[in-house]
Motif scaffolding. Structure first.
Motif, mmCIF file in Angstrom:
data_model
loop_
_atom_site.group_PDB
_atom_site.id
_atom_site.type_symbol
_atom_site.label_atom_id
_atom_site.label_comp_id
_atom_site.label_asym_id
_atom_site.label_seq_id
_atom_site.Cartn_x
_atom_site.Cartn_y
_atom_site.Cartn_z
ATOM 1 N N ASP A 1 0.800 -1.224 0.000
ATOM 2 C CA ASP A 1 0.000 0.000 0.000
ATOM 3 C C ASP A 1 0.831 1.271 0.000
ATOM 4 N N HIS A 2 2.164 1.152 -0.035
ATOM 5 C CA HIS A 2 3.027 2.329 -0.106
ATOM 6 C C HIS A 2 3.573 2.476 -1.531
ATOM 7 N N PRO A 3 3.209 3.521 -2.256
ATOM 8 C CA PRO A 3 3.652 3.696 -3.642
ATOM 9 C C PRO A 3 5.168 3.654 -3.815
ATOM 10 N N LEU A 4 5.908 4.229 -2.864
ATOM 11 C CA LEU A 4 7.364 4.220 -2.980
ATOM 12 C C LEU A 4 7.920 2.800 -2.886
ATOM 13 N N VAL A 5 7.320 1.999 -2.004
ATOM 14 C CA VAL A 5 7.750 0.602 -1.888
ATOM 15 C C VAL A 5 7.431 -0.146 -3.175
ATOM 16 N N LEU A 6 6.248 0.096 -3.723
ATOM 17 C CA LEU A 6 5.870 -0.548 -4.981
ATOM 18 C C LEU A 6 6.845 -0.176 -6.095
#
Length: 212
Positions: free
Chosen positions: A10-15
């Motif tokens: 759910d974290h865009p940066l992690v994705l």
């Protein structure tokens, strides 16, 4: 054939980071990236990836709930759990649901890639300390269940577990769809069989045998 994966966090940066890591691998192809559990389930149904890299705590549907749904639908996708922190209960639940890969987010990206390859090949990749603690707890729980099963009924064991988790008689009755009087009768029988005289010693008994 390359290993197909779906990424869910759910974290865009992690994705973004995950996608960048996997796109550098010649033997892995990213089929979809998802920001919540419902979207991840939809992507797995659509793409049937070899591996789902799944954050444990997702909005809409958390990691364990999603894994249960995959199991219920008999989808063949293997799951690698990616999480910032592990606790014994989550690891135990994941293992019992057939998860073969668990990776901490603090680990180097190359280890996550190795985990995906290992799980896809039919192996296990589990964070050793957390898994050891979880398996120890599982063994204690099963040994305790076998011991009490010799003197208690399955319903009495169920009542013990709920008492040990802090539920009152009325709440237990609602959960089990019986009367509160029936729960009192079960507890009376349990106290007699185990030679304990209240909820506190009963809770300690349950904890000591890994029933909770």
């Amino acid at each position: 054939m390359p290993i197909s994966v779906v990424l869910a966090d759910d974290h865009p940066l992690v994705l973004d980071a995950l996608e960048n890591v996997f796109r550098l691998q010649e033997d892995i192809v990213v089929r979809a990236r998802c920001g919540d559990g419902v979207e991840a389930l939809r992507a797995v149904r659509e793409h049937r990836p070899d591996v789902l890299v799944l954050d444990m705590r997702m909005p809409g549907m958390d990691g364990l709930a999603l894994i249960r749904e995959l199991k219920k639908e008999k989808l063949p996708t293997q799951v690698v759990l990616l999480t910032a922190a592990l606790d014994e209960e989550e690891v135990l639940a994941a293992i019992r649901l057939g998860v073969k890969g668990v990776v901490l987010k603090e680990m180097a990206p190359r280890l996550l890639v190795q985990c995906v390859r290992t799980v896809h090949a039919g192996g296990d990749w589990l964070e050793k300390q957390s898994v050891r603690l979880a398996l120890d707890k599982l063994l204690r729980r099963e040994a305790g269940s076998q011991q009490v099963a010799r003197v208690l009924t399955s319903r009495e064991i169920e009542v013990i577990r709920m008492v040990a988790r802090g539920h009152r008689n009325k709440a237990i009755a609602v959960r089990l769809h019986v009367s509160e009087g029936t729960i009192k009768t079960h507890l009376h029988n349990v106290y007699e069989k185990l030679k304990v005289d209240g909820r506190v010693p009963l809770t300690l008994y349950a904890q000591g045998r890994g029933l909770v």
